[in-house]
Design a protein around this motif. Sequence first.
Motif, PDB file in Angstrom:
ATOM      1  N   PHE A   1       0.666  -1.166   0.022  1.00 22.23           N
ATOM      2  CA  PHE A   1       0.031   0.115  -0.199  1.00 22.23           C
ATOM      3  C   PHE A   1       0.784   1.407  -0.178  1.00 22.23           C
ATOM      4  O   PHE A   1       1.444   1.606   0.900  1.00 22.23           O
ATOM      5  CB  PHE A   1      -0.932  -0.157   1.207  1.00 22.23           C
ATOM      6  N   ALA A   2       1.267   1.934  -0.822  1.00 22.39           N
ATOM      7  CA  ALA A   2       0.899   1.945  -2.399  1.00 22.39           C
ATOM      8  C   ALA A   2       1.150   0.660  -3.073  1.00 22.39           C
ATOM      9  O   ALA A   2       2.435   0.341  -3.101  1.00 22.39           O
ATOM     10  CB  ALA A   2       0.862   3.415  -2.860  1.00 22.39           C
ATOM     11  N   PRO A   3       0.449   0.233  -4.132  1.00 21.32           N
ATOM     12  CA  PRO A   3       0.802  -0.819  -4.981  1.00 21.32           C
ATOM     13  C   PRO A   3       1.805  -0.398  -6.132  1.00 21.32           C
ATOM     14  O   PRO A   3       2.675  -1.230  -6.450  1.00 21.32           O
ATOM     15  CB  PRO A   3      -0.474  -1.468  -5.765  1.00 21.32           C
ATOM     16  N   THR A   4       1.663   0.637  -6.437  1.00 22.20           N
ATOM     17  CA  THR A   4       2.804   1.255  -7.498  1.00 22.20           C
ATOM     18  C   THR A   4       3.176   2.770  -7.158  1.00 22.20           C
ATOM     19  O   THR A   4       2.313   3.716  -6.649  1.00 22.20           O
ATOM     20  CB  THR A   4       2.309   1.197  -8.811  1.00 22.20           C
ATOM     21  N   ILE A   5       4.338   2.825  -7.191  1.00 21.88           N
ATOM     22  CA  ILE A   5       5.093   4.248  -7.062  1.00 21.88           C
ATOM     23  C   ILE A   5       5.997   4.569  -8.232  1.00 21.88           C
ATOM     24  O   ILE A   5       6.496   3.634  -8.550  1.00 21.88           O
ATOM     25  CB  ILE A   5       5.449   4.485  -5.598  1.00 21.88           C
ATOM     26  N   ASN A   6       6.337   5.843  -8.567  1.00 21.84           N
ATOM     27  CA  ASN A   6       7.397   6.346  -9.355  1.00 21.84           C
ATOM     28  C   ASN A   6       8.267   7.104  -8.569  1.00 21.84           C
ATOM     29  O   ASN A   6       7.849   8.052  -7.920  1.00 21.84           O
ATOM     30  CB  ASN A   6       6.684   7.037 -10.684  1.00 21.84           C
ATOM     31  N   VAL A   7       9.708   6.505  -8.697  1.00 18.68           N
ATOM     32  CA  VAL A   7      10.719   7.324  -8.123  1.00 18.68           C
ATOM     33  C   VAL A   7      11.714   7.814  -9.082  1.00 18.68           C
ATOM     34  O   VAL A   7      11.844   7.109 -10.109  1.00 18.68           O
ATOM     35  CB  VAL A   7      11.219   6.469  -6.991  1.00 18.68           C
ATOM     36  N   ASN A   8      12.517   8.657  -8.726  1.00 21.68           N
ATOM     37  CA  ASN A   8      13.663   9.182  -9.641  1.00 21.68           C
ATOM     38  C   ASN A   8      14.865   8.423  -9.090  1.00 21.68           C
ATOM     39  O   ASN A   8      14.871   7.866  -7.903  1.00 21.68           O
ATOM     40  CB  ASN A   8      14.038  10.472  -9.418  1.00 21.68           C
ATOM     41  N   VAL A   9      15.727   8.133  -9.686  1.00 25.46           N
ATOM     42  CA  VAL A   9      17.343   7.770  -9.584  1.00 25.46           C
ATOM     43  C   VAL A   9      17.737   8.508  -8.483  1.00 25.46           C
ATOM     44  O   VAL A   9      17.731   9.436  -8.461  1.00 25.46           O
ATOM     45  CB  VAL A   9      18.078   7.946 -10.954  1.00 25.46           C
ATOM     46  N   GLY A  10      18.415   7.872  -7.480  1.00 24.12           N
ATOM     47  CA  GLY A  10      18.754   8.206  -6.239  1.00 24.12           C
ATOM     48  C   GLY A  10      17.746   8.463  -5.355  1.00 24.12           C
ATOM     49  O   GLY A  10      18.095   8.537  -4.027  1.00 24.12           O
ATOM     50  N   ASP A  11      16.390   8.181  -5.495  1.00 21.73           N
ATOM     51  CA  ASP A  11      15.290   8.229  -4.563  1.00 21.73           C
ATOM     52  C   ASP A  11      15.383   6.896  -3.701  1.00 21.73           C
ATOM     53  O   ASP A  11      16.043   5.660  -4.280  1.00 21.73           O
ATOM     54  CB  ASP A  11      13.890   8.411  -5.109  1.00 21.73           C
ATOM     55  N   SER A  12      14.706   6.731  -2.679  1.00 17.78           N
ATOM     56  CA  SER A  12      14.643   5.364  -1.752  1.00 17.78           C
ATOM     57  C   SER A  12      13.099   4.953  -1.407  1.00 17.78           C
ATOM     58  O   SER A  12      12.256   5.955  -1.608  1.00 17.78           O
ATOM     59  CB  SER A  12      15.551   5.084  -0.710  1.00 17.78           C
TER      60      SER A  12
END
Length: 118
Positions: free
Chosen positions: A37-48
């Motif tokens: 929960f959340a089933p999908t997320i979008n992150v940038n390179v360098g994020d965690s």
Amino acid sequence: AATGVSGAAPTTKANGTKTYSVVVGKDAQNGVATQFFAPTINVNVGDSVTWTNPSSATPHTVTFNPQLFQGDPTAPVAPVTAPFDGTGLVNSGLLGFSPVGPVASSFTLGFSKAGSYQ
């Protein structure tokens, strides 16, 4: 741009990267849900992303490239020290419960390469 789905609220670190929080499993009225929960997320390179299991009764894991997994899922797992680039096995080990003793309730993984990871 990095966008989060409800339930994956990001916090911004001093260097400008973000850490997203995801719940692993969730106590439900008729049992425990075995999903993120959340089933999908979008992150940038360098994020965690930090996955947390709020249940002390039901273990969960976070695993990337499970086809590479061999061994006992209750065994301690070596910590991941490098950001994930999509290759190799990443396994959090049991989160929240273990029949052999205390385990962590959360797991954090950084991402060093753009891609889609399941």
